[in-house]
Write a protein that holds these residues in place. Structure first.
Motif, PDB file in Angstrom:
ATOM      1  N   ARG A  11       0.864  -1.262  -0.108  1.00  0.00           N
ATOM      2  CA  ARG A  11       0.049  -0.117   0.096  1.00  0.00           C
ATOM      3  C   ARG A  11       0.817   1.287   0.025  1.00  0.00           C
ATOM      4  O   ARG A  11       0.389   2.290  -0.363  1.00  0.00           O
ATOM      5  N   ALA A  12       2.152   1.298   0.505  1.00  0.00           N
ATOM      6  CA  ALA A  12       2.864   2.434   0.896  1.00  0.00           C
ATOM      7  C   ALA A  12       3.635   2.784  -0.700  1.00  0.00           C
ATOM      8  O   ALA A  12       4.348   3.850  -0.678  1.00  0.00           O
ATOM      9  N   LEU A  13       3.291   2.094  -1.677  1.00  0.00           N
ATOM     10  CA  LEU A  13       3.877   2.374  -2.859  1.00  0.00           C
ATOM     11  C   LEU A  13       2.633   2.849  -3.931  1.00  0.00           C
ATOM     12  O   LEU A  13       1.617   1.960  -4.001  1.00  0.00           O
ATOM     13  N   ALA A  14       2.951   3.966  -4.724  1.00  0.00           N
ATOM     14  CA  ALA A  14       2.039   4.497  -5.556  1.00  0.00           C
ATOM     15  C   ALA A  14       1.837   3.417  -6.708  1.00  0.00           C
ATOM     16  O   ALA A  14       2.690   2.715  -7.238  1.00  0.00           O
ATOM     17  N   ASP A  15       0.584   3.432  -7.233  1.00  0.00           N
ATOM     18  CA  ASP A  15      -0.089   2.474  -8.253  1.00  0.00           C
ATOM     19  C   ASP A  15       0.744   2.630  -9.624  1.00  0.00           C
ATOM     20  O   ASP A  15       1.203   1.731 -10.220  1.00  0.00           O
ATOM     21  N   LYS A  16       1.122   3.936  -9.883  1.00  0.00           N
ATOM     22  CA  LYS A  16       1.833   4.200 -11.054  1.00  0.00           C
ATOM     23  C   LYS A  16       3.142   3.627 -11.122  1.00  0.00           C
ATOM     24  O   LYS A  16       3.679   3.342 -11.868  1.00  0.00           O
ATOM     25  N   LYS A  17       3.685   3.680  -9.917  1.00  0.00           N
ATOM     26  CA  LYS A  17       5.251   3.179  -9.714  1.00  0.00           C
ATOM     27  C   LYS A  17       5.203   1.816  -9.766  1.00  0.00           C
ATOM     28  O   LYS A  17       6.106   1.054 -10.310  1.00  0.00           O
ATOM     29  N   LYS A  18       4.086   1.047  -9.106  1.00  0.00           N
ATOM     30  CA  LYS A  18       4.122  -0.349  -9.425  1.00  0.00           C
ATOM     31  C   LYS A  18       3.919  -0.785 -10.677  1.00  0.00           C
ATOM     32  O   LYS A  18       4.508  -1.903 -11.061  1.00  0.00           O
ATOM     33  N   VAL A  19       2.980  -0.152 -11.479  1.00  0.00           N
ATOM     34  CA  VAL A  19       3.003  -0.383 -13.045  1.00  0.00           C
ATOM     35  C   VAL A  19       4.082  -0.403 -13.707  1.00  0.00           C
ATOM     36  O   VAL A  19       4.655  -1.155 -14.417  1.00  0.00           O
ATOM     37  N   LYS A  20       5.015   0.543 -13.275  1.00  0.00           N
ATOM     38  CA  LYS A  20       6.107   0.987 -13.856  1.00  0.00           C
ATOM     39  C   LYS A  20       7.472  -0.151 -13.446  1.00  0.00           C
ATOM     40  O   LYS A  20       8.072  -0.755 -14.430  1.00  0.00           O
ATOM     41  N   ILE A  21       7.156  -0.650 -12.308  1.00  0.00           N
ATOM     42  CA  ILE A  21       8.082  -1.604 -11.539  1.00  0.00           C
ATOM     43  C   ILE A  21       7.933  -2.973 -12.227  1.00  0.00           C
ATOM     44  O   ILE A  21       8.602  -3.785 -12.622  1.00  0.00           O
ATOM     45  N   ARG A  22       6.522  -3.299 -12.756  1.00  0.00           N
ATOM     46  CA  ARG A  22       6.010  -4.482 -13.166  1.00  0.00           C
ATOM     47  C   ARG A  22       6.598  -4.483 -14.392  1.00  0.00           C
ATOM     48  O   ARG A  22       6.942  -5.883 -15.147  1.00  0.00           O
ATOM     49  N   GLU A  23       6.711  -3.431 -15.116  1.00  0.00           N
ATOM     50  CA  GLU A  23       7.104  -3.480 -16.447  1.00  0.00           C
ATOM     51  C   GLU A  23       8.538  -3.599 -16.736  1.00  0.00           C
ATOM     52  O   GLU A  23       8.861  -4.609 -17.644  1.00  0.00           O
ATOM     53  N   ILE A  24       9.192  -3.315 -15.630  1.00  0.00           N
ATOM     54  CA  ILE A  24      10.658  -3.733 -15.667  1.00  0.00           C
ATOM     55  C   ILE A  24      10.964  -5.033 -15.213  1.00  0.00           C
ATOM     56  O   ILE A  24      11.741  -5.707 -15.804  1.00  0.00           O
ATOM     57  N   PHE A  25      10.423  -5.454 -14.235  1.00  0.00           N
ATOM     58  CA  PHE A  25      10.597  -6.670 -13.670  1.00  0.00           C
ATOM     59  C   PHE A  25       9.563  -7.971 -14.206  1.00  0.00           C
ATOM     60  O   PHE A  25       9.912  -9.161 -14.100  1.00  0.00           O
TER      61      PHE A  25
END
Length: 131
Positions: A11-25
């Motif tokens: 929860r402490a991580l913004a959804d936009k960052k989660k999307v970007k992280i998932r694109e990378i990993f």
């Protein structure tokens, strides 16, 4: 899907960052096992973001938590799933995942969703009932 659920639950991580992280990993599992050095290479992540991910990686009850969700008859639909509403993906800050009890509305019909209804204010409740 367990690791995707885990990542959505950070929860402490913004959804936009989660999307970007998932694109990378590429998967929630790769994110779960990502080493600190790999995370540090991602210049958009702050120290706090990296700390949040590292603490979340210590979660060991992944299977139990995911099974608990499923036993509650709640479906988990991440943004990349074919059942995720396409129209929702068009908004600037779309949610990383949806938790659905019941069914996702038909695309051809006008519909509305109530977000955050568990902590709804009296004003919010009155407006939802009015419309």
């Amino acid at each position: 899907m367990i690791y995707e659920y885990w990542f959505a639950s950070v929860r402490a991580l913004a959804d936009k960052k989660k999307v970007k992280i998932r694109e990378i990993f590429e998967t929630g599992e790769h994110t779960y096992y990502a080493e600190e050095g790999e995370l540090r290479k991602q210049k958009f992540l702050t120290e706090k973001d990296i700390d949040v991910i590292k603490r979340a990686q210590k979660e060991r009850n992944l299977k139990e938590n995911y099974e608990k969700l499923q036993s509650s008859d709640i479906r988990f639909i991440p943004f990349f799933d074919r059942n995720y509403p396409a129209g929702l993906r068009e908004i600037p800050d779309y949610p990383y995942a949806l938790y659905v009890k019941g069914r996702v509305p038909d695309k051809s019909r006008m519909s509305a969703a109530i977000v955050g209804a568990r902590r709804c204010s009296r004003y919010g409740e009155a407006m939802a009932l009015e419309y």
